[in-house]
Scaffold this motif. Structure first.
Motif, mmCIF file in Angstrom:
data_model
loop_
_atom_site.group_PDB
_atom_site.id
_atom_site.type_symbol
_atom_site.label_atom_id
_atom_site.label_comp_id
_atom_site.label_asym_id
_atom_site.label_seq_id
_atom_site.Cartn_x
_atom_site.Cartn_y
_atom_site.Cartn_z
ATOM 1 N N UNK A 121 0.823 -1.212 0.000
ATOM 2 C CA UNK A 121 0.000 0.000 0.000
ATOM 3 C C UNK A 121 0.858 1.263 0.000
ATOM 4 N N UNK A 122 2.004 1.207 0.661
ATOM 5 C CA UNK A 122 2.934 2.348 0.621
ATOM 6 C C UNK A 122 3.453 2.561 -0.801
ATOM 7 N N UNK A 123 3.779 1.479 -1.495
ATOM 8 C CA UNK A 123 4.246 1.598 -2.881
ATOM 9 C C UNK A 123 3.149 2.163 -3.778
ATOM 10 N N UNK A 124 1.918 1.712 -3.583
ATOM 11 C CA UNK A 124 0.814 2.239 -4.385
ATOM 12 C C UNK A 124 0.600 3.719 -4.080
ATOM 13 N N UNK A 125 0.756 4.099 -2.829
ATOM 14 C CA UNK A 125 0.655 5.515 -2.466
ATOM 15 C C UNK A 125 1.711 6.354 -3.181
ATOM 16 N N UNK A 187 5.456 -4.466 -10.351
ATOM 17 C CA UNK A 187 4.721 -3.495 -11.152
ATOM 18 C C UNK A 187 4.856 -2.091 -10.577
ATOM 19 N N UNK A 188 4.703 -1.961 -9.271
ATOM 20 C CA UNK A 188 4.860 -0.642 -8.645
ATOM 21 C C UNK A 188 6.277 -0.105 -8.814
ATOM 22 N N UNK A 189 7.269 -0.975 -8.677
ATOM 23 C CA UNK A 189 8.659 -0.544 -8.848
ATOM 24 C C UNK A 189 8.914 -0.058 -10.261
#
Length: 351
Positions: A121-125, A187-189
């Motif tokens: 969730x931190x990465x998505x944020x 994916x987030x990275x």
């Protein structure tokens, strides 16, 4: 009491299995020490930050939860190690027959799942911030998180039903869960990495120390890398080695426990310390990678102090980095009552 020979194990296999109860725990303790140092540094930056109190409290609560979860996971591993090698350490067979119980395994699974969920969730944020609040970017990562959560619930359910032991005849929900975790954080990275390179330029991102640090920390690359390594090793042992002698995956797994807390903590520390870009700068066009001849700024300044002096014109062009200064003067010199003699002086200065 059954012996390990009844299951088809030899002494070497049993020693290898038992070693996973000690060596990974020592490695986890070392990684937790690193996590603890980073946690207190990040907490200091949050306390000293001038951000709004609500934001500081929220971010402090997140990194505190990740640190407490990692501490509890370490405690559970030490409990398991102590029970195996002290309470049941009379012989090789008693160590082999030791089972941690459903409650201990369930507590560890729940803590690990919650930590991974918070980290994702931190990465998505961060993706949401870097892409200027574009919700379309979050569609695929959010779907991956939902699928990952379903896989985590199945892992926990298998632990409660006491079928968590890896068996080729059953569906390996742990492998499904690791796969979805890798899909989410990778994916987030990649989204964060693409945005950094797009805004900063590939030259500024890869040719400077600051740019490399920004890529490694902001994109949480270590988080994606460790889970990719865990998935590869786990799948290789499950399909090509033996489902009964799976030991190598324990090492990247315990490292992933700490990295799950370290990666988001580093991102938050970077934001609170002011080393990250301002949130609105990700949506503004960045021009450091463009050539200087693309922009041209010209200013004309005229100074006139009186009717006897001509205008002074200064032109500056940043495209060619030249400054031409043309000065004209007109002075009247009298020599013994004669008429006026006009002289002009011109000079050109190039920088």
């Amino acid at each position: 009491m059954s012996t390990f020979k009844d299951y088809g194990y030899n002494v070497a296999d049993v020693q290898s299995l038992i070693s996973t109860g000690l060596h990974p725990t020592i490695l986890l303790a070392f990684c937790h020490g690193i996590h603890t140092c980073i946690f207190f540094i990040a907490l200091y930056f949050i306390i000293e930050s001038t951000q709004p109190n609500r934001k500081r409290i929220t971010l402090a609560s997140i990194i505190l939860f990740l640190w407490i979860a990692n501490t509890l996971i370490l405690s559970l591993n030490w409990e398991f190690t102590g029970q195996m090698f002290i309470a049941h350490g009379a012989s090789l067979e008693t160590e082999f027959n030791f089972s941690p119980g459903v409650s201990l395994s369930l507590a560890g699974d729940v803590l690990r799942v919650l930590s991974v969920l918070v980290a994702d969730l931190i990465l998505i944020w961060r993706c949401w911030v870097l892409y200027g609040g574009n919700l379309k970017i979050l569609a695929v990562p959010s779907l991956c998180v939902i699928t990952e959560t379903v896989g985590a619930c199945l892992v926990i359910a298998s632990t409660v039903a006491d079928i968590g032991f890896v068996d080729a005849s059953r569906t390996n929900w742990s492998l499904v869960y690791y796969s979805m975790t890798v899909a989410t954080n990778s994916l987030c990275t990649l989204l964060i990495l693409f945005r950094i390179v797009r805004v900063s330029g590939i030259g500024a991102s890869l040719k400077t120390y600051r740019g490399i640090i920004e890529i490694l920390l902001e994109s949480a690359a270590m988080y994606a890398i460790i889970y990719i390594a865990l998935l590869v090793v786990y799948a290789y042992e499950f399909y090509y080695i033996s489902v009964t002698v799976m030991t190598a995956y324990s090492y990247p797994m315990v490292i992933s426990y700490s990295i799950t807390g370290i990666a988001p903590t580093l991102i938050i520390a970077r934001v609170m310390a002011g080393h990250s870009r301002p949130d609105d700068s990700w949506t503004r066009p960045s021009l450091p990678h463009m050539r200087s001849n693309v922009l041209s700024v010209t200013e004309s300044l005229q100074f006139a102090s009186g009717p006897d002096q001509s205008a002074q014109t200064t032109s500056m062009s940043t495209g060619h980095r030249t400054v031409n200064i043309n000065l004209e003067r007109q002075a009247v010199e009298e020599h013994g009552g004669d008429g006026a003699d006009v002289s002009q002086k011109r000079s050109a200065v190039k920088v």
